[in-house]
Design an enzyme around this catalytic site. Structure first.
Site, PDB file in Angstrom:
ATOM      1  CG  PHE B 148     -23.802 -33.121 -47.793  1.00 26.94           C
ATOM      2  CD1 PHE B 148     -23.216 -34.378 -48.234  1.00 26.94           C
ATOM      3  CD2 PHE B 148     -24.892 -32.858 -48.218  1.00 26.94           C
ATOM      4  CE1 PHE B 148     -23.957 -34.979 -49.189  1.00 26.94           C
ATOM      5  CE2 PHE B 148     -25.696 -33.486 -49.161  1.00 26.94           C
ATOM      6  CZ  PHE B 148     -25.118 -34.940 -49.656  1.00 26.94           C
ATOM      7  CD  GLN B 261     -31.104 -25.492 -51.515  1.00 24.82           C
ATOM      8  OE1 GLN B 261     -31.630 -26.702 -51.024  1.00 24.82           O
ATOM      9  NE2 GLN B 261     -30.335 -25.281 -50.432  1.00 24.82           N
ATOM     10  CG  HIS B 263     -28.755 -29.227 -56.042  1.00 27.77           C
ATOM     11  ND1 HIS B 263     -27.678 -29.450 -56.673  1.00 27.77           N
ATOM     12  CD2 HIS B 263     -28.896 -29.890 -54.746  1.00 27.77           C
ATOM     13  CE1 HIS B 263     -27.224 -30.436 -55.789  1.00 27.77           C
ATOM     14  NE2 HIS B 263     -27.725 -30.836 -54.869  1.00 27.77           N
ATOM     15  CG  LEU B 273     -30.181 -33.951 -56.890  1.00 24.32           C
ATOM     16  CD1 LEU B 273     -29.998 -32.472 -56.826  1.00 24.32           C
ATOM     17  CD2 LEU B 273     -30.835 -34.631 -55.341  1.00 24.32           C
ATOM     18  CD  GLU B 276     -24.334 -30.316 -50.696  1.00 27.72           C
ATOM     19  OE1 GLU B 276     -25.428 -29.542 -51.255  1.00 27.72           O
ATOM     20  OE2 GLU B 276     -23.787 -30.080 -49.890  1.00 27.72           O
ATOM     21  NE  ARG B 307     -27.643 -28.783 -51.348  1.00 28.06           N
ATOM     22  CZ  ARG B 307     -28.695 -29.798 -51.287  1.00 28.06           C
ATOM     23  NH1 ARG B 307     -29.751 -29.517 -50.837  1.00 28.06           N
ATOM     24  NH2 ARG B 307     -28.136 -31.012 -51.046  1.00 28.06           N
ATOM     25  CG  HIS B 372     -32.784 -29.344 -54.717  1.00 27.27           C
ATOM     26  ND1 HIS B 372     -33.198 -30.898 -55.321  1.00 27.27           N
ATOM     27  CD2 HIS B 372     -32.230 -29.554 -53.532  1.00 27.27           C
ATOM     28  CE1 HIS B 372     -32.815 -31.348 -54.449  1.00 27.27           C
ATOM     29  NE2 HIS B 372     -32.111 -31.039 -53.402  1.00 27.27           N
ATOM     30  NE  ARG B 407     -33.116 -28.643 -48.177  1.00 25.27           N
ATOM     31  CZ  ARG B 407     -32.448 -29.499 -48.670  1.00 25.27           C
ATOM     32  NH1 ARG B 407     -31.594 -30.272 -48.157  1.00 25.27           N
ATOM     33  NH2 ARG B 407     -32.500 -29.906 -50.133  1.00 25.27           N
TER      34      ARG B 407
END
Lengths: 258, 594
Positions: B148, B261, B263, B273, B276, B307, B372, B407
């Site tokens: 990730f 955040q 995304h 979404l 990721e 991100r 996000h 994050r």
């Protein structure tokens, strides 16, 4: 194009239908259309919503006489007639009101559930059947320190059933649930089967025995609507057929024993 | 004021607490030792812990717990299980997990909280497995892990791309098995205080429209994020920051609210979404010239940079004319092949087909950045306690500060379950010292809420309040989005203030009590307008760029002046902004390079 919506609240003699002329944007879903109705026509309409992305299962309703998720159903596709699903008919999804599918979208509450208000139905029995099948993991062994190992080849079949989002579309499309309110229904039986085939649980048919009752595995008549309407492709029919087969095998063995 | 007849219930089954009919005003008051507001992963995990400790706990939730936003989490949950070795053959460790998290946070995370989360991560993933979660598996039968963004190892445990769904269902199954009461479709309207502590709340039963009281020794906020304040958001429609508003109104501060955040990959059009995990499996981002543009922005991590980095890169491509008409780039998965897509990313394939008419097996998916996650939230200490005794918070609604300014993917699901459990442990530990709650303040609070709703309903102007809701979300995305500057934000703040003023005159048209969803949305928007102001002020005051907070007019990170948390509190109608230090310890701040 128009949205034709079922309206009902306590104290009404019988439900009515409200029709609202839609401003259709590209990509608009039935849920989007309902918000347009709420914001521009009548803010007293009641309907359930949450994720708007077809993963939470909140907004199942009867759309053009098929149980579907409102958030996943494109208005334009409905009007073009692209989303037709042939279903075994039963009274609750038969024609109850005149509507022109070429220019109207008919939105009604999910069948086989008591209507509370407008498009909101009471899911108490549905979740009682869910609880009845004891949907909680019961491992065969004591809790190890690390994860239990699982053969990855066991996962795909398990996933067929863990994918269920408990939206109730299957229950609302089931001719048996339509005539026998005590039938546990496709979602609960699929959930039960999910635990039965979990390789981490004890082998055997203990799990299956839980629904070895007339209102369980044996009530299904294999109309197949449940599979056709499931937004996640869950096949309760396969679970039910396999469960019956395994229970029958056990019974035969019992009979063979002296 | 005093003439309220009260039915007090201590039953485990709240259905027994039905109101009796009668002509006098009545209130139903429910009594539990612990009230948990919110039925997502955090709330459910906490409820299980509290029940297993023998305490009488209950959940209050705006929706059925299975409809919580946690169910939409796709990618996975980070833990240094070390089931998949790193590229150099080395094994992962909780220290490496902590390092990546702190670096990803742009050094704004509190390192003691990060350490705790990363130490607890492996046992948390395994605990879910022991409760029945079906994780994806490696050939050797262990839990599978994938790479990730911003992580040095393939650390993210996953269940295809339905990790949240699988985990939430598992916890709900455990909850059902324990017969823990859930007050479903209750909208919490206030936190109640007595003798300097929180001892319950009031809530509207949406089904009937009546206000109920809840009396308890402790309240845990587990209400999730506030993503719906932004027009382009991956969040469920229910994520309106209600818990943040409740805390603020109870005099509890919020922390780091400017850190929002975005995304990088949300579906163009609906902003659903696109996990990721898609890039973790090898998906690449392409601009309208067909170039893999991440080579220019993060030459080492490429598409798997954190991100904030990827979102800024995409937005820059779009702004500089290398996006597609309408403002998007392509996420290309076609080279992964049908089998891998169907095995690892079946959910996002369905979403792309249903909502964009694109099958990722054959064609690239149009994506753009969208709101996000909220790194900031209710200000809590490492135990999840707020400054108001008896009030705790955990999960996305809280800012225990494990994410700092940005994050990492896979850390939010982890936080929910780790701190759902640990904060519940703290509540259990504190239980004997909490005072027995008094019922009188709850009765008064019910009257206050009934009066407030009465006042709203009596307002003369029935102008359409939904336009205010739409306006505020546009302002927030346009003026407080991925790139910010002082001029835009100052304008935005003025517009927010105007909307607050307009809104104070409006009222829902529907005046009925049962299922008045218009009223519920009205109350949500009321809170969102205040939160918008707080996000705006926090962002305006932070004159630097750090993590997700990117200011064109202050492009550099400024550790001298801003290595600190923003703390915002209500002082009457005004918002006061102060600061407090970041807890360092393991890792010294340095420049982030990916």
């Amino acid at each position: 194009m128009k949205l034709k919506v079922y309206r009902y609240h306590d104290g009404m003699k019988e439900p009515r239908y409200d029709t609202f002329k839609l401003k259709s944007d590209p990509g608009m879903t039935v849920l989007g259309a309902l918000f347009q109705f709420q914001q521009q026509f009548d803010d007293s309409i009641a309907f359930h919503y949450s994720c708007r992305g077809a993963v939470c299962g909140t907004c199942a309703m009867l759309i053009n006489k098929v149980p579907r998720l409102a958030c996943r159903t494109q208005v334009a596709s409905l009007i073009k007639g692209e989303l037709k699903i042939p279903l075994s008919q039963f009274p609750a999804i038969e024609e109850t009101v005149k509507w022109n599918p070429e220019e109207e979208i008919l939105v009604e509450p999910l069948p086989n559930f008591p209507v509370i208000r407008d498009l909101i139905v009471d899911t108490t029995s549905f979740f009682n059947y869910y609880k009845f099948v004891e949907p909680v993991f019961k491992p065969a062994d004591k809790t190890p320190e690390k994860e239990r190992l699982m053969d990855p080849s066991a996962i795909p079949e398990l996933e067929l059933y863990t994918n269920c989002i408990l939206c109730g579309a299957c229950f609302g499309s089931c001719p048996i649930d339509g005539k026998n309110p005590d039938y546990l229904g496709p979602a609960a039986l699929a959930k039960l089967y999910r635990f039965h085939i979990d390789p981490r649980e004890k082998e055997g048919t203990d799990r299956l025995e839980r629904a070895n009752i007339p209102e369980g595995w044996w009530a299904c008549e294999f109309y197949g609507n449940c599979r056709r309407v499931c937004p996640k492709g869950v096949p309760p029919l396969i679970a039910i057929a396999k469960a019956r087969e395994q229970l029958n095998d056990i019974n035969e063995k019992k009979e063979e024993e002296p | 004021m005093g003439g309220v007849n009260v039915i007090v219930t201590k039953s485990l089954n709240h259905d027994d607490a039905k109101e009796k009919s009668g002509s006098s005003p009545q209130a139903t008051i429910h009594s539990h030792e612990v009230i948990i507001i919110g039925g997502g992963l955090t709330g459910l995990r906490a409820a299980i812990q509290i029940a297993d400790a023998g305490l009488n706990g209950a959940i209050i939730s705006k929706v059925h717990p299975l409809r919580s936003h946690s169910v939409a989490a796709q990618g996975g949950m980070n833990a240094s299980l070390g089931n998949v070795p790193g590229e150099d053959g080395k094994n992962d460790s909780w220290e490496m997990h902590a390092y990546d998290t702190v670096k990803g946070s742009d050094y704004l995370a509190d390192q003691d909280a990060v350490e705790l989360m990363c130490r607890e991560a492996t046992s948390t993933v395994i605990e879910l497995e022991h409760m029945g979660t079906v994780w994806s598996r490696l050939e050797n039968g262990k839990i599978a892990q994938r790479p990730f963004g911003g992580a040095g190892f393939p650390r993210t445990c996953y269940a295809a791309d339905r990790t949240g769904h699988n985990a939430l269902n598992t916890l709900y199954e455990q909850l059902s098995d324990r017969d823990i009461p859930v007050y479903e479709e209750f909208f919490v309207t206030s936190l109640v205080q007595d003798r300097g502590r929180c001892n319950g709340c009031t809530a509207i039963d949406i089904k009937t429209g009546t206000v109920h009281g809840f009396v308890s020794k402790a309240v845990l906020m587990a209400t999730g994020g506030f993503g719906r304040i932004f027009s382009r958001s991956t969040n469920a429609l229910i994520n309106t920051g209600d818990g943040h508003t409740l805390a603020l109104n109870a005099g509890v501060p919020l922390k780091d609210m400017e850190f929002v955040q975005f995304h990088p990959t949300t579906l163009y059009g609906t902003n659903i979404l696109m996990s990721e995990g898609a890039r973790g499996e090898g998906g690449i981002l392409l601009n309208s010239n067909g170039e893999r543009f991440m080579e220019h922005y993060a030459p080492n991590s490429l598409d798997l940079a954190p991100r904030d980095v990827v979102a800024r890169s995409i937005e820059t491509e779009i702004r500089e004319g290398r996006g597609f008409d309408g403002g998007y780039v392509n996420l290309d998965l076609t080279h992964l092949g049908a089998d891998r897509i169907m095995e690892r990313l079946p959910g996002i394939r369905l979403i792309a087909m249903d909502f964009a008419g694109v099958d990722p097996i054959d064609d690239p998916v149009p994506v753009q950045p969208g709101q996000h996650y909220s790194m900031g939230g209710i200000d809590v200490d490492i135990n999840g306690a707020t400054i108001l005794p008896g009030l705790y918070a955990a999960g996305e609604c809280a800012c225990i500060s494990v994410h700092g300014a940005n994050r990492l993917g896979g850390n939010s699901l982890l936080e929910t379950v780790v701190y759902g459990r640990l904060v519940a442990d703290k509540i259990i530990e504190d239980n004997p010292i909490h005072l027995e709650p008094d019922i009188e303040p709850i009765k008064l609070a019910i009257i206050d809420i009934e009066d407030k709703i009465g006042d709203i309903m009596d307002r003369k102007d029935n102008g359409n309040f939904f336009r205010v809701k739409n306006a505020i979300t546009d302002i927030m995305f346009n003026k407080f989005g991925i790139f910010r500057d002082s001029d835009g934000m100052d304008d935005g703040l003025v517009e927010i203030k105007n909307l607050q003023e307009q809104f104070s005159m409006l009222s829902p048209i529907n005046k009925e009590k049962p299922f008045n969803q218009s009223l519920i949305q009205f109350l949500e928007v009321d809170g969102m307008l205040k939160l918008a102001e707080i996000i705006a002020l926090s962002a305006i005051e932070r004159k630097e760029s750090r993590g997700s907070h990117t200011r064109i007019d202050h492009p550099e990170r400024d550790d001298v002046n801003f290595l600190k948390h923003t703390v915002s509190i209500l002082n009457g109608e005004e918002v006061d902004i102060t600061y407090k230090p970041v807890i360092l310890g393991m890792f010294e701040p340095k420049e982030r390079v990916y």
